[in-house]
Design a protein around this motif. Structure first.
Motif, PDB file in Angstrom:
ATOM      1  N   PRO A  23      -8.960 -29.241   1.673  1.00  0.00           N
ATOM      2  CA  PRO A  23      -9.887 -29.144   0.550  1.00  0.00           C
ATOM      3  C   PRO A  23      -9.285 -28.474  -0.690  1.00  0.00           C
ATOM      4  O   PRO A  23      -9.902 -28.457  -1.732  1.00  0.00           O
ATOM      5  CB  PRO A  23     -11.030 -28.284   1.105  1.00  0.00           C
ATOM      6  CG  PRO A  23     -10.851 -28.298   2.578  1.00  0.00           C
ATOM      7  CD  PRO A  23      -9.380 -28.426   2.789  1.00  0.00           C
ATOM      8  N   VAL A  24      -8.090 -27.869  -0.551  1.00  0.00           N
ATOM      9  CA  VAL A  24      -7.478 -27.169  -1.673  1.00  0.00           C
ATOM     10  C   VAL A  24      -6.669 -28.190  -2.458  1.00  0.00           C
ATOM     11  O   VAL A  24      -5.606 -28.606  -2.045  1.00  0.00           O
ATOM     12  CB  VAL A  24      -6.570 -26.027  -1.185  1.00  0.00           C
ATOM     13  CG1 VAL A  24      -5.975 -25.290  -2.372  1.00  0.00           C
ATOM     14  CG2 VAL A  24      -7.347 -25.085  -0.298  1.00  0.00           C
ATOM     15  N   ARG A  25      -7.167 -28.601  -3.586  1.00  0.00           N
ATOM     16  CA  ARG A  25      -6.556 -29.684  -4.335  1.00  0.00           C
ATOM     17  C   ARG A  25      -5.555 -29.132  -5.341  1.00  0.00           C
ATOM     18  O   ARG A  25      -5.923 -28.530  -6.334  1.00  0.00           O
ATOM     19  CB  ARG A  25      -7.645 -30.496  -5.036  1.00  0.00           C
ATOM     20  CG  ARG A  25      -8.576 -31.165  -4.045  1.00  0.00           C
ATOM     21  CD  ARG A  25      -9.668 -31.956  -4.758  1.00  0.00           C
ATOM     22  NE  ARG A  25     -10.586 -31.099  -5.481  1.00  0.00           N
ATOM     23  CZ  ARG A  25     -11.608 -30.451  -4.878  1.00  0.00           C
ATOM     24  NH1 ARG A  25     -11.812 -30.580  -3.597  1.00  0.00           N
ATOM     25  NH2 ARG A  25     -12.412 -29.696  -5.596  1.00  0.00           N
ATOM     26  N   SER A  63     -22.261 -19.591  -2.300  1.00  0.00           N
ATOM     27  CA  SER A  63     -22.274 -21.054  -2.258  1.00  0.00           C
ATOM     28  C   SER A  63     -21.303 -21.667  -3.265  1.00  0.00           C
ATOM     29  O   SER A  63     -21.354 -22.878  -3.514  1.00  0.00           O
ATOM     30  CB  SER A  63     -23.686 -21.569  -2.526  1.00  0.00           C
ATOM     31  OG  SER A  63     -24.134 -21.185  -3.817  1.00  0.00           O
ATOM     32  N   PHE A  64     -20.392 -20.857  -3.799  1.00  0.00           N
ATOM     33  CA  PHE A  64     -19.536 -21.324  -4.883  1.00  0.00           C
ATOM     34  C   PHE A  64     -18.715 -22.544  -4.485  1.00  0.00           C
ATOM     35  O   PHE A  64     -18.634 -23.530  -5.227  1.00  0.00           O
ATOM     36  CB  PHE A  64     -18.598 -20.202  -5.338  1.00  0.00           C
ATOM     37  CG  PHE A  64     -17.791 -20.551  -6.559  1.00  0.00           C
ATOM     38  CD1 PHE A  64     -18.289 -20.308  -7.826  1.00  0.00           C
ATOM     39  CD2 PHE A  64     -16.542 -21.145  -6.440  1.00  0.00           C
ATOM     40  CE1 PHE A  64     -17.563 -20.655  -8.951  1.00  0.00           C
ATOM     41  CE2 PHE A  64     -15.805 -21.493  -7.563  1.00  0.00           C
ATOM     42  CZ  PHE A  64     -16.317 -21.238  -8.827  1.00  0.00           C
ATOM     43  N   THR A  65     -18.080 -22.512  -3.323  1.00  0.00           N
ATOM     44  CA  THR A  65     -17.206 -23.631  -2.955  1.00  0.00           C
ATOM     45  C   THR A  65     -18.006 -24.890  -2.663  1.00  0.00           C
ATOM     46  O   THR A  65     -17.506 -26.001  -2.850  1.00  0.00           O
ATOM     47  CB  THR A  65     -16.318 -23.287  -1.744  1.00  0.00           C
ATOM     48  OG1 THR A  65     -17.136 -22.931  -0.623  1.00  0.00           O
ATOM     49  CG2 THR A  65     -15.395 -22.134  -2.077  1.00  0.00           C
ATOM     50  N   GLY A  73     -16.118 -26.583  -5.232  1.00  0.00           N
ATOM     51  CA  GLY A  73     -14.839 -26.753  -4.560  1.00  0.00           C
ATOM     52  C   GLY A  73     -14.048 -25.458  -4.561  1.00  0.00           C
ATOM     53  O   GLY A  73     -14.551 -24.389  -4.928  1.00  0.00           O
ATOM     54  N   ILE A  74     -12.793 -25.571  -4.163  1.00  0.00           N
ATOM     55  CA  ILE A  74     -11.965 -24.378  -3.997  1.00  0.00           C
ATOM     56  C   ILE A  74     -10.950 -24.204  -5.119  1.00  0.00           C
ATOM     57  O   ILE A  74     -10.291 -23.178  -5.225  1.00  0.00           O
ATOM     58  CB  ILE A  74     -11.243 -24.448  -2.624  1.00  0.00           C
ATOM     59  CG1 ILE A  74     -10.732 -23.069  -2.176  1.00  0.00           C
ATOM     60  CG2 ILE A  74     -10.114 -25.473  -2.653  1.00  0.00           C
ATOM     61  CD1 ILE A  74     -11.823 -22.138  -1.735  1.00  0.00           C
ATOM     62  N   TYR A 104     -12.890 -16.915   1.617  1.00  0.00           N
ATOM     63  CA  TYR A 104     -13.391 -18.213   1.169  1.00  0.00           C
ATOM     64  C   TYR A 104     -12.789 -19.366   1.969  1.00  0.00           C
ATOM     65  O   TYR A 104     -13.468 -20.360   2.245  1.00  0.00           O
ATOM     66  CB  TYR A 104     -13.130 -18.408  -0.327  1.00  0.00           C
ATOM     67  CG  TYR A 104     -14.222 -17.840  -1.199  1.00  0.00           C
ATOM     68  CD1 TYR A 104     -15.472 -18.445  -1.272  1.00  0.00           C
ATOM     69  CD2 TYR A 104     -14.024 -16.688  -1.955  1.00  0.00           C
ATOM     70  CE1 TYR A 104     -16.490 -17.933  -2.063  1.00  0.00           C
ATOM     71  CE2 TYR A 104     -15.024 -16.167  -2.757  1.00  0.00           C
ATOM     72  CZ  TYR A 104     -16.263 -16.786  -2.805  1.00  0.00           C
ATOM     73  OH  TYR A 104     -17.275 -16.266  -3.592  1.00  0.00           O
ATOM     74  N   LEU A 105     -11.540 -19.242   2.396  1.00  0.00           N
ATOM     75  CA  LEU A 105     -10.949 -20.296   3.217  1.00  0.00           C
ATOM     76  C   LEU A 105     -11.615 -20.364   4.591  1.00  0.00           C
ATOM     77  O   LEU A 105     -11.851 -21.459   5.122  1.00  0.00           O
ATOM     78  CB  LEU A 105      -9.447 -20.074   3.371  1.00  0.00           C
ATOM     79  CG  LEU A 105      -8.597 -20.369   2.137  1.00  0.00           C
ATOM     80  CD1 LEU A 105      -7.125 -20.119   2.449  1.00  0.00           C
ATOM     81  CD2 LEU A 105      -8.779 -21.793   1.658  1.00  0.00           C
ATOM     82  N   LEU A 106     -11.900 -19.204   5.174  1.00  0.00           N
ATOM     83  CA  LEU A 106     -12.631 -19.202   6.446  1.00  0.00           C
ATOM     84  C   LEU A 106     -13.995 -19.862   6.292  1.00  0.00           C
ATOM     85  O   LEU A 106     -14.416 -20.671   7.127  1.00  0.00           O
ATOM     86  CB  LEU A 106     -12.793 -17.767   6.954  1.00  0.00           C
ATOM     87  CG  LEU A 106     -11.558 -17.112   7.567  1.00  0.00           C
ATOM     88  CD1 LEU A 106     -11.844 -15.634   7.842  1.00  0.00           C
ATOM     89  CD2 LEU A 106     -11.153 -17.811   8.857  1.00  0.00           C
ATOM     90  N   GLN A 107     -14.686 -19.505   5.210  1.00  0.00           N
ATOM     91  CA  GLN A 107     -15.990 -20.121   4.977  1.00  0.00           C
ATOM     92  C   GLN A 107     -15.852 -21.636   4.829  1.00  0.00           C
ATOM     93  O   GLN A 107     -16.631 -22.408   5.404  1.00  0.00           O
ATOM     94  CB  GLN A 107     -16.633 -19.535   3.720  1.00  0.00           C
ATOM     95  CG  GLN A 107     -18.050 -20.056   3.474  1.00  0.00           C
ATOM     96  CD  GLN A 107     -18.473 -19.950   2.029  1.00  0.00           C
ATOM     97  OE1 GLN A 107     -17.671 -20.181   1.120  1.00  0.00           O
ATOM     98  NE2 GLN A 107     -19.732 -19.599   1.796  1.00  0.00           N
ATOM     99  N   LEU A 108     -14.863 -22.063   4.083  1.00  0.00           N
ATOM    100  CA  LEU A 108     -14.676 -23.491   3.848  1.00  0.00           C
ATOM    101  C   LEU A 108     -14.350 -24.224   5.143  1.00  0.00           C
ATOM    102  O   LEU A 108     -14.815 -25.342   5.374  1.00  0.00           O
ATOM    103  CB  LEU A 108     -13.562 -23.700   2.827  1.00  0.00           C
ATOM    104  CG  LEU A 108     -13.441 -25.098   2.236  1.00  0.00           C
ATOM    105  CD1 LEU A 108     -14.698 -25.467   1.451  1.00  0.00           C
ATOM    106  CD2 LEU A 108     -12.211 -25.186   1.338  1.00  0.00           C
TER     107      LEU A 108
END
Length: 212
Positions: A11-13, A60-62, A66-67, A90-94
């Protein structure tokens, strides 16, 4: 499930491109300064006046954005710093939001196999459904902005250790029949274990007023 790089990074673009564009000719020290100053300002401001609306937007930002924006700020920061801790949270949440079914499978397996108090510290129901794990990781992130920051980091670390244990044991199950899947799960387990160690260290630094 695909290879281990997808677990956190699909998801990290283009985070490297984003940084190159944002700080094209700047010294790495300037990138570090911006990362640290934005992390400190965000956490301090929200914790001083923890408006429910602001906190919910950050949690709920991501989902909404997005990231990429977070990657621009914090992805290159050392692990055991405030921006590094926020990036990992945030990566764990994603990871959980992106595939809650797999997360629930790994968490339950880890809960059964792990010999520690980590499931209790993380605070998930027993057993935890995919929706309940999504709610849990959001609650943990919410604790960064409302409540004891160190406890939020410790809960995230415990959560990651349970997931890592589950991924490791499920990888063993697949080793003989699906080696690629076993390798991806092993990679995920190692990454989660590393994140857990980093977040635990960050919690200790925060308590000593040394997390910057």
């Amino acid at each position: 499930m695909s290879d281990g790089s997808r677990d956190f990074h699909k998801p990290v673009r283009r985070p490297a491109e984003l940084f190159d564009r944002l700080f094209a000719d700047d010294d790495p020290a300037e990138i570090s300064r911006v990362a640290h100053s934005t992390a400190r300002a965000l956490v301090a401001r929200v914790r001083e006046e923890p408006s429910d609306g602001v906190v919910e937007r950050l949690v709920s930002f991501t989902d909404a954005h997005g990231i990429d924006d977070i990657a621009e700020l914090w992805s290159r920061s050392p692990a055991r710093t405030l921006p590094g801790a926020l990036w990992r949270l945030y990566l764990l949440q994603l990871m959980i939001h992106d595939d809650p079914q797999t997360a629930a499978l790994l968490y339950e397996r880890g809960r059964v196999e792990i010999d520690s108090v980590d499931p209790l510290v993380a605070g998930a129901p027993t057993p935890a459904s995919p929706d309940e794990l999504v709610a849990l990781i959001d609650t943990i992130l919410r604790g960064v902005f409302q409540g004891d920051f160190a406890i939020a980091l410790e809960r995230a670390a415990a959560f990651a250790r349970v997931q890592a244990a589950g991924a490791s044991h499920v990888a063993d199950d697949y080793e003989a029949t699906e080696s690629d899947r076993a390798s991806a799960l092993t990679t995920r387990a190692l990454r989660l274990a590393t994140y857990a160690a980093d977040l635990t260290a960050c919690a200790s630094l925060w308590r000593r007023d040394a997390l910057s």
